[in-house]
Design a protein around this motif. Sequence first.
Motif, PDB file in Angstrom:
ATOM      1  N   THR A  75      -3.463  14.015  -2.369  1.00 12.68           N
ATOM      2  CA  THR A  75      -3.469  12.801  -2.034  1.00 12.68           C
ATOM      3  C   THR A  75      -2.394  12.020  -3.979  1.00 12.68           C
ATOM      4  N   CYS A  92       1.750  -4.029   9.775  1.00 11.79           N
ATOM      5  CA  CYS A  92       1.114  -4.484   8.813  1.00 11.79           C
ATOM      6  C   CYS A  92       2.658  -4.014   7.424  1.00 11.79           C
ATOM      7  N   ARG A  96       2.785  -3.075   4.304  1.00 10.95           N
ATOM      8  CA  ARG A  96       2.477  -2.402   3.302  1.00 10.95           C
ATOM      9  C   ARG A  96       2.969  -0.757   4.030  1.00 10.95           C
ATOM     10  N   CYS A  97       1.851   0.153   4.861  1.00 11.91           N
ATOM     11  CA  CYS A  97       1.887   1.008   6.012  1.00 11.91           C
ATOM     12  C   CYS A  97       2.593   1.121   7.167  1.00 11.91           C
ATOM     13  N   VAL A 142      -3.560   5.822   0.351  1.00 13.08           N
ATOM     14  CA  VAL A 142      -2.645   4.968   1.491  1.00 13.08           C
ATOM     15  C   VAL A 142      -0.921   4.730   1.096  1.00 13.08           C
ATOM     16  N   SER A 156      -4.657  -0.347  -4.663  1.00 11.85           N
ATOM     17  CA  SER A 156      -5.175   0.414  -3.683  1.00 11.85           C
ATOM     18  C   SER A 156      -5.531   1.974  -3.891  1.00 11.85           C
ATOM     19  N   ALA A 215      -6.046  -0.599   9.885  1.00  6.55           N
ATOM     20  CA  ALA A 215      -5.896   0.793   8.921  1.00  6.55           C
ATOM     21  C   ALA A 215      -4.917   0.630   7.367  1.00  6.55           C
ATOM     22  N   CYS A 216      -4.815   0.237   6.732  1.00  4.25           N
ATOM     23  CA  CYS A 216      -4.706   0.292   5.143  1.00  4.25           C
ATOM     24  C   CYS A 216      -6.270  -0.748   4.457  1.00  4.25           C
ATOM     25  N   CYS A 223      -5.520  -6.152   7.323  1.00  6.11           N
ATOM     26  CA  CYS A 223      -4.823  -4.588   8.101  1.00  6.11           C
ATOM     27  C   CYS A 223      -6.033  -4.025   8.124  1.00  6.11           C
ATOM     28  N   THR A 238       2.163   4.339  -3.661  1.00  4.00           N
ATOM     29  CA  THR A 238       0.868   3.721  -3.688  1.00  4.00           C
ATOM     30  C   THR A 238       1.599   2.638  -4.130  1.00  4.00           C
ATOM     31  N   GLN A 262       2.016   0.875   9.903  1.00  4.44           N
ATOM     32  CA  GLN A 262       0.585   1.690  11.105  1.00  4.44           C
ATOM     33  C   GLN A 262      -0.052  -0.035  11.941  1.00  4.44           C
TER      34      GLN A 262
END
Length: 133
Positions: A6, A36, A38-39, A21, A17, A57-58, A55, A11, A41
């Motif tokens: 990770t 979104c 940022r992501c 993510v 965050s 998802a994130c 969001c 990011t 998704q």
Amino acid sequence: MIPDTTDSLKTAGDEGSSPAVAVCADPVRAGLKGRCPRCGQGRLFAGFLKVRPECEACGLDFSTIQTGDGPASFIMQIAGFVVGFSALFVEIKYHPPMWLHLIVWLPLVVALSLALMRPGRGLMIGLQYRNQR
């Protein structure tokens, strides 16, 4: 044992965050798709034009992103240009009666405005997110 990877994920800049993510490569394209910025998704809209609070998802907080009337003014200019010059071309070339202009062009300008409103708002949100990072 599985290594923890990770730390190598990108990011978002100053959003606080978690490292897990991943950042969307193109927030503008994600905004046009209603995702979104940022992501890429999670869904951006809860209704036709109502933006979700965050969001799914994130967890990006969408309440800080305000577009105001920017998308509507751009859409009115685009739809007005397309329909106005199309109506002018048809009038000069074919000389139809005025009632036919009203039957054809008024529904077209309404349909064009409604069709462009959601992607236009998503585009403005994506641009605002990209430029605030």
